[in-house]
Design an enzyme around this catalytic site. Sequence first.
Site, PDB file in Angstrom:
ATOM      1  N   THR A  79     -28.325 -10.480  -3.192  1.00  0.00           N
ATOM      2  CA  THR A  79     -28.464 -10.602  -4.684  1.00  0.00           C
ATOM      3  C   THR A  79     -28.672 -12.001  -5.179  1.00  0.00           C
ATOM      4  OG1 THR A  79     -27.219  -8.513  -5.019  1.00  0.00           O
ATOM      5  CG2 THR A  79     -27.412  -9.877  -6.969  1.00  0.00           C
TER       6      THR A  79
ATOM      7  N   VAL B 233     -27.716   3.215  -5.401  1.00  0.00           N
ATOM      8  CA  VAL B 233     -28.123   2.213  -6.337  1.00  0.00           C
ATOM      9  C   VAL B 233     -26.968   1.396  -6.774  1.00  0.00           C
ATOM     10  CG1 VAL B 233     -29.004   1.567  -8.688  1.00  0.00           C
ATOM     11  CG2 VAL B 233     -29.839   3.352  -7.499  1.00  0.00           C
ATOM     12  N   GLY B 234     -26.981  -0.034  -6.741  1.00  0.00           N
ATOM     13  CA  GLY B 234     -25.757  -0.785  -6.855  1.00  0.00           C
ATOM     14  C   GLY B 234     -25.879  -1.302  -8.433  1.00  0.00           C
ATOM     15  N   ASP B 235     -25.065  -2.450  -8.690  1.00  0.00           N
ATOM     16  CA  ASP B 235     -24.834  -2.929 -10.077  1.00  0.00           C
ATOM     17  C   ASP B 235     -25.999  -3.483 -10.501  1.00  0.00           C
ATOM     18  OD1 ASP B 235     -23.893  -4.703  -8.082  1.00  0.00           O
ATOM     19  OD2 ASP B 235     -23.141  -5.850  -9.793  1.00  0.00           O
TER      20      ASP B 235
ATOM     21  N   GLY C  73     -21.766  -8.774  -5.720  1.00  0.00           N
ATOM     22  CA  GLY C  73     -20.714  -8.587  -5.007  1.00  0.00           C
ATOM     23  C   GLY C  73     -20.630  -6.907  -4.767  1.00  0.00           C
TER      24      GLY C  73
END
Length: 310
Positions: free
Chosen positions: A176, A205-207, A228
């Site tokens: 990221t 899907v992440g943040d 993270g």
Amino acid sequence: MNTFSIAIHGGAGTLVKGMMTPELEAKYKADLKRALDHGYAILESGGTAIDAVEKAVQVLEDSPLFNAGKGSVFTATESHEMDASIMDGKTLNAGGVSLITGIKNPVSLSRDVMEKSEHVFLAGEGAMQFAKELDYKLEEPSYFYDEFRHNQWLEIKDTDSFQLDHSTKKDSKFGTVGAVACDQNGNIAAATSTGGMTNKKWGRVGDSPMIGAGNYANNKTCAISCTGSGEFFIRGVVAYDVACLMEHKGMSIQEASHEVINKRILEIGGDGGLIAVDANGNIAMPFNTEGMYRACKNSQGLEQVSIYKN
Ligand code: ASP
């Protein structure tokens, strides 16, 4: 004139001095500095925070070293699915894209969602259709191929495990990239982009593309970009949590971001870090891992490019 400033990150994790060669370390630092300088030059010439964060993230997306754009990790089906978002703290306009493929600079597509659609968040096929209508050129899969990332994937393909970028059995390091900036007019913005986790499946899907979780900006409080363990950062609504502590508890940007990264997110099991600026140009870059690729610069002469703790 307002103090103007920019901070960027290229992911956090088990980054311990001596684990990589001095040559590789120098490459990481050079690419961080290049992204920082491109973003800073926009602020210095009177440009906007939103232009600065988009540019800095584009430079990081074009580097094969970071898990975003060109350097994105492989999914369970040996493809690349990228997520990105951007937010303008002056207007609270925001854009996010998720599960997109073949786009060289996902951050720019998220900006187009913000500026050229009536929506905030587009995903998968629909997001690709939107890109097509805007005449985005699609890169061949070979553009995103990287031997190191492919080997990471080969190690765990056909298993149910998925990994944060570069994590080895014992170590973990998140990918990221992100940027936050405060311009000469005191407007702030944030942008985040990622390839997500190696071997991810089921449309995970992440943040990073979620406004309030991995990315947020509001002139009243702060601009934040996170890195993270995305699942925890979503549950902790981390970026917005920092803004809330500032708005409702009167904390400074340092206090609020420290409280979230070293206390609140740790309590629910999340590891990682974030970068933050406020409308006075103050910067915070806390992380609860061994290291975080990070850099910052302001108009008072501060300049820092770092990987490890201290
Ligand atoms: N937060 C990102 C995600 O969960 C991963 C990362 O920061 O490396 O997709």
